[in-house]
Scaffold this motif. Structure first.
Motif, mmCIF file in Angstrom:
data_model
loop_
_atom_site.group_PDB
_atom_site.id
_atom_site.type_symbol
_atom_site.label_atom_id
_atom_site.label_comp_id
_atom_site.label_asym_id
_atom_site.label_seq_id
_atom_site.Cartn_x
_atom_site.Cartn_y
_atom_site.Cartn_z
ATOM 1 N N HIS A 74 8.290 -13.021 -3.246
ATOM 2 C CA HIS A 74 7.637 -11.979 -3.847
ATOM 3 C C HIS A 74 8.065 -11.463 -5.235
ATOM 4 N N SER A 139 -2.134 -4.041 -6.137
ATOM 5 C CA SER A 139 -1.908 -3.987 -4.672
ATOM 6 C C SER A 139 -0.751 -4.741 -4.229
ATOM 7 N N ALA A 140 -0.164 -5.546 -5.185
ATOM 8 C CA ALA A 140 1.141 -6.215 -4.981
ATOM 9 C C ALA A 140 2.126 -5.500 -5.053
ATOM 10 N N ARG A 142 2.377 -2.406 -3.572
ATOM 11 C CA ARG A 142 2.574 -2.132 -2.332
ATOM 12 C C ARG A 142 3.144 -2.732 -1.228
ATOM 13 N N GLN A 143 3.447 -4.171 -1.610
ATOM 14 C CA GLN A 143 4.146 -5.055 -0.531
ATOM 15 C C GLN A 143 5.365 -4.760 -0.188
ATOM 16 N N HIS A 144 6.347 -4.426 -1.073
ATOM 17 C CA HIS A 144 7.689 -4.305 -1.037
ATOM 18 C C HIS A 144 8.004 -3.001 -1.730
#
Length: 164
Positions: A74, A139-140, A142-144
């Motif tokens: 990520h 949106s990335a 919100r991944q981690h």
């Protein structure tokens, strides 16, 4: 480089977690608490591969502890995106920042599990890469969110003057 702690009774076994703040030797079963293991101000106790270890942390560096294996890819994706964009748009204005980003990318590729001890320069380029990623791929972010928040907090801590 983390160093495993050897049992002070059997001198050969390594400690593994039992309960919160409690550890037991794999060989003889000797139990110990965190207070049993004195660490210097530039060291941290960490559990890697189920073994209690001492991790040296140089002055000004911060420890980032991932909770999942996907964190390194990520973060690496953020760095790759920033480095690619840097060719046409100035993400990193100094050559040493580009080099720090490339070095950090190599470190993340080599160790996906962490914990990672990052310098202020590495935290700076990583935070900038995360800003670019969030702007281009909202949106990335919100991944981690917890890991991203931990990195941003570590970057702020690394900017403060040392009190030691």
């Amino acid at each position: 480089m983390p160093v495993p702690i050897l049992c002070h009774i059997c001198h050969g076994g390594r400690y593994e977690p039992r309960d919160p703040g409690s550890y037991a030797c794999r060989s003889c079963g000797n139990r110990a608490t965190e207070s049993t293991f004195p660490v210097q101000s530039d060291e941290r106790l960490v559990v890697l591969a189920g073994v209690l270890q001492v991790l040296p942390v140089p002055d000004g560096h911060q420890v980032i502890t991932p909770t999942r294996r996907c964190h390194a890819p990520h973060l690496g994706a953020s760095l790759v995106l920033a480095l690619r964009l840097n060719r046409t748009h100035p993400v990193y204005r100094r050559a040493k920042d580009v080099q720090a980003a490339e070095d950090l990318l190599a470190a993340l590729d080599a160790d996906e599990q962490g914990p990672w001890v990052l310098s202020p320069a590495q935290l700076g380029v990583l935070t900038r890469a995360m800003d670019v990623r969030d702007a281009l791929l909202p949106s990335a972010s919100r991944q981690h969110p917890d890991l991203d928040a931990e990195i941003r907090a570590a970057h702020l801590r690394s900017q403060r003057p040392s009190t030691a």
